[in-house]
Write a protein that holds these residues in place. Structure first.
Motif, PDB file in Angstrom:
ATOM      1  N   GLN A  66       8.896   3.920  -4.340  1.00 40.61           N
ATOM      2  CA  GLN A  66       9.219   4.287  -2.968  1.00 40.61           C
ATOM      3  C   GLN A  66      10.499   5.127  -2.913  1.00 40.61           C
ATOM      4  O   GLN A  66      11.325   5.074  -3.822  1.00 40.61           O
ATOM      5  N   THR A  67      10.634   5.876  -1.828  1.00 43.67           N
ATOM      6  CA  THR A  67      11.801   6.722  -1.607  1.00 43.67           C
ATOM      7  C   THR A  67      12.544   6.219  -0.381  1.00 43.67           C
ATOM      8  O   THR A  67      11.938   5.993   0.666  1.00 43.67           O
ATOM      9  N   PHE A  68      13.861   6.058  -0.502  1.00 42.43           N
ATOM     10  CA  PHE A  68      14.696   5.618   0.607  1.00 42.43           C
ATOM     11  C   PHE A  68      15.719   6.704   0.902  1.00 42.43           C
ATOM     12  O   PHE A  68      16.425   7.166   0.002  1.00 42.43           O
ATOM     13  N   LEU A  69      15.810   7.120   2.162  1.00 43.36           N
ATOM     14  CA  LEU A  69      16.796   8.110   2.597  1.00 43.36           C
ATOM     15  C   LEU A  69      17.899   7.389   3.349  1.00 43.36           C
ATOM     16  O   LEU A  69      17.643   6.727   4.358  1.00 43.36           O
ATOM     17  N   VAL A  70      19.140   7.494   2.856  1.00 41.98           N
ATOM     18  CA  VAL A  70      20.266   6.796   3.473  1.00 41.98           C
ATOM     19  C   VAL A  70      21.440   7.760   3.598  1.00 41.98           C
ATOM     20  O   VAL A  70      21.543   8.742   2.851  1.00 41.98           O
ATOM     21  N   PRO A  71      22.368   7.523   4.531  1.00 45.14           N
ATOM     22  CA  PRO A  71      23.567   8.366   4.640  1.00 45.14           C
ATOM     23  C   PRO A  71      24.513   8.112   3.475  1.00 45.14           C
ATOM     24  O   PRO A  71      24.433   7.083   2.790  1.00 45.14           O
ATOM     25  N   THR A  72      25.439   9.026   3.250  1.00 45.30           N
ATOM     26  CA  THR A  72      26.359   8.884   2.134  1.00 45.30           C
ATOM     27  C   THR A  72      27.265   7.667   2.293  1.00 45.30           C
ATOM     28  O   THR A  72      27.758   7.128   1.296  1.00 45.30           O
ATOM     29  N   SER A  73      27.481   7.210   3.527  1.00 47.11           N
ATOM     30  CA  SER A  73      28.330   6.049   3.756  1.00 47.11           C
ATOM     31  C   SER A  73      27.741   4.780   3.153  1.00 47.11           C
ATOM     32  O   SER A  73      28.455   3.807   2.919  1.00 47.11           O
ATOM     33  N   TYR A 105      11.056   2.586 -10.541  1.00 46.57           N
ATOM     34  CA  TYR A 105      10.221   3.583  -9.888  1.00 46.57           C
ATOM     35  C   TYR A 105      10.781   4.007  -8.533  1.00 46.57           C
ATOM     36  O   TYR A 105      10.306   4.981  -7.932  1.00 46.57           O
ATOM     37  N   ASP A 106      11.756   3.292  -8.010  1.00 47.54           N
ATOM     38  CA  ASP A 106      12.288   3.578  -6.680  1.00 47.54           C
ATOM     39  C   ASP A 106      13.434   4.572  -6.739  1.00 47.54           C
ATOM     40  O   ASP A 106      14.206   4.604  -7.702  1.00 47.54           O
ATOM     41  N   MET A 107      13.555   5.385  -5.690  1.00 50.53           N
ATOM     42  CA  MET A 107      14.615   6.381  -5.604  1.00 50.53           C
ATOM     43  C   MET A 107      15.313   6.271  -4.256  1.00 50.53           C
ATOM     44  O   MET A 107      14.666   6.214  -3.203  1.00 50.53           O
ATOM     45  N   THR A 108      16.655   6.241  -4.279  1.00 50.42           N
ATOM     46  CA  THR A 108      17.453   6.318  -3.065  1.00 50.42           C
ATOM     47  C   THR A 108      18.079   7.701  -3.000  1.00 50.42           C
ATOM     48  O   THR A 108      18.764   8.123  -3.946  1.00 50.42           O
ATOM     49  N   VAL A 109      17.828   8.420  -1.912  1.00 47.81           N
ATOM     50  CA  VAL A 109      18.383   9.755  -1.693  1.00 47.81           C
ATOM     51  C   VAL A 109      19.501   9.632  -0.674  1.00 47.81           C
ATOM     52  O   VAL A 109      19.293   9.132   0.428  1.00 47.81           O
ATOM     53  N   LEU A 110      20.695  10.085  -1.039  1.00 51.03           N
ATOM     54  CA  LEU A 110      21.845  10.010  -0.151  1.00 51.03           C
ATOM     55  C   LEU A 110      22.196  11.402   0.351  1.00 51.03           C
ATOM     56  O   LEU A 110      22.347  12.353  -0.431  1.00 51.03           O
ATOM     57  N   GLY A 111      22.333  11.526   1.674  1.00 52.48           N
ATOM     58  CA  GLY A 111      22.715  12.800   2.258  1.00 52.48           C
ATOM     59  C   GLY A 111      22.891  12.672   3.750  1.00 52.48           C
ATOM     60  O   GLY A 111      22.218  11.854   4.391  1.00 52.48           O
ATOM     61  N   ASP A 112      23.783  13.457   4.311  1.00 55.97           N
ATOM     62  CA  ASP A 112      24.032  13.454   5.752  1.00 55.97           C
ATOM     63  C   ASP A 112      23.340  14.653   6.399  1.00 55.97           C
ATOM     64  O   ASP A 112      23.373  15.767   5.867  1.00 55.97           O
ATOM     65  N   GLY A 113      22.704  14.410   7.537  1.00 60.30           N
ATOM     66  CA  GLY A 113      22.021  15.486   8.250  1.00 60.30           C
ATOM     67  C   GLY A 113      20.599  15.725   7.806  1.00 60.30           C
ATOM     68  O   GLY A 113      19.931  16.617   8.341  1.00 60.30           O
ATOM     69  N   THR A 133       0.825  -1.207   0.000  1.00 60.94           N
ATOM     70  CA  THR A 133       0.000   0.000   0.000  1.00 60.94           C
ATOM     71  C   THR A 133       0.854   1.249   0.000  1.00 60.94           C
ATOM     72  O   THR A 133       0.357   2.336  -0.282  1.00 60.94           O
ATOM     73  N   SER A 134       2.145   1.125   0.334  1.00 57.28           N
ATOM     74  CA  SER A 134       3.018   2.300   0.327  1.00 57.28           C
ATOM     75  C   SER A 134       3.555   2.598  -1.066  1.00 57.28           C
ATOM     76  O   SER A 134       4.255   3.575  -1.262  1.00 57.28           O
ATOM     77  N   VAL A 135       3.242   1.743  -2.051  1.00 57.55           N
ATOM     78  CA  VAL A 135       3.683   1.953  -3.419  1.00 57.55           C
ATOM     79  C   VAL A 135       2.609   2.741  -4.148  1.00 57.55           C
ATOM     80  O   VAL A 135       1.487   2.287  -4.292  1.00 57.55           O
ATOM     81  N   ILE A 136       2.941   3.932  -4.590  1.00 52.28           N
ATOM     82  CA  ILE A 136       1.996   4.780  -5.295  1.00 52.28           C
ATOM     83  C   ILE A 136       2.129   4.507  -6.789  1.00 52.28           C
ATOM     84  O   ILE A 136       3.237   4.438  -7.323  1.00 52.28           O
ATOM     85  N   ASP A 137       1.022   4.317  -7.465  1.00 51.86           N
ATOM     86  CA  ASP A 137       1.013   3.940  -8.861  1.00 51.86           C
ATOM     87  C   ASP A 137       1.855   4.908  -9.691  1.00 51.86           C
ATOM     88  O   ASP A 137       1.610   6.102  -9.699  1.00 51.86           O
ATOM     89  N   GLY A 138       2.869   4.373 -10.376  1.00 52.82           N
ATOM     90  CA  GLY A 138       3.703   5.186 -11.237  1.00 52.82           C
ATOM     91  C   GLY A 138       4.815   5.912 -10.522  1.00 52.82           C
ATOM     92  O   GLY A 138       5.539   6.680 -11.142  1.00 52.82           O
ATOM     93  N   GLN A 139       5.024   5.700  -9.212  1.00 53.56           N
ATOM     94  CA  GLN A 139       6.037   6.450  -8.492  1.00 53.56           C
ATOM     95  C   GLN A 139       7.012   5.557  -7.745  1.00 53.56           C
ATOM     96  O   GLN A 139       8.211   5.760  -7.806  1.00 53.56           O
TER      97      GLN A 139
END
Length: 267
Positions: A87-94, A132-140, A79-85
């Motif tokens: 999921q988004t994952f936020l992870v540290p740069t490491s 459709y999935d995106m991983t965003v890397l960033g610290d803070g 249910t967390s999967v939006i049609d055509g989009q």
């Protein structure tokens, strides 16, 4: 009845020298059981594949076989999967050196190289897209319950703005490659918007509402909190927008009526 099977994705060892591990399309084939009526056979043959089921399977396969970042709650919940989009994952740069496959590091390097060419500002997040999935890397950076990602550089002081008030702010808008989309600095004057009247991109307005005057923040807006999309718009349905914003001041607005004319005055 309808039989659906998903072809297995490339395993990480194979993906090291090939394309990123992505789940293959869902194949559906209708089979006719003896004794069924003809209209039932036709209904089964015409039954379409569920896009939600396809995305849920692709997201789970990508997380388990490619991303390597433990987020079981998101991956397991279709249910967390939006049609055509996706999921988004936020992870540290490491995570790039600790858990990424060779294919993912290649995608990351391409994004970082493009950002360097566009003179990305310091601490700009990196983006690794897989289907459709995106991983965003960033610290803070932190992620709010509504899915907004942001990082505060200056907290500011005073009260956060609310619906009906006018927010006066400077901003610069970027795409995933750190190319500038728009900027109030280029226009030579801050933007002024009354909140609560759909005058801003939903995610951008959410980010401003939790700021204090004088605050400086970077906001990452996922597609589900982004602008309207379509052939007549500038934005892509898959695009993430990044905003650097400085909230200058907040004004209280009231409606003023003079004769037959009415206007909103903010002061």
């Amino acid at each position: 009845m309808l039989n659906c099977t998903v072809q297995k994705p490339l395993v990480p060892a194979q993906a090291a020298s090939a394309r990123p591990a992505v789940a293959r399309p869902l194949r559906c084939q209708a089979t006719v059981q003896p004794g069924q009526q003809q209209h039932q056979q036709q209904a089964a043959a015409a039954a379409p594949c569920s896009r939600r089921g396809l995305l849920a399977g692709a997201a789970a396969a990508a997380v388990a076989g490619a991303i390597g970042v433990p987020l079981p709650a998101l991956a397991a919940d279709p249910t967390s999967v939006i049609d055509g989009q996706g999921q988004t994952f936020l992870v540290p740069t490491s995570a790039a050196t600790e858990t990424f496959t060779a294919a993912q590091r290649q995608l990351l390097e391409y994004n970082l190289r493009t950002q360097r060419q566009n003179n990305a500002p310091p601490d700009f997040p990196a983006f690794v897209r897989e289907g459709y999935d995106m991983t965003v890397l960033g610290d803070g950076y932190v992620r709010s319950p509504d899915g907004l990602i942001y990082k505060d550089f200056v907290e500011g002081s005073g009260e956060c703005p609310v619906d009906g008030q006018q927010a006066i702010f400077d901003y610069t808008a970027y795409n995933e490659a750190a190319a500038t989309i728009d900027s109030s600095y280029r226009k030579g004057q801050p933007a002024q918007v009354q909140l609560g009247i759909n005058g801003l991109i939903p995610g951008f307005e959410l980010g401003i509402k939790s700021m204090k005057p004088g605050g400086k923040r970077r906001i990452v807006v996922p597609p589900e909190l982004g602008p309207p999309v379509g052939p007549a718009t500038f934005f892509s349905a898959k695009q993430y927008e990044v905003f650097d914003v400085e909230l200058r001041t907040v004004k209280t607005c009231r409606r003023q009526t003079v004769g037959m004319f009415s206007s909103v005055v903010c002061e």
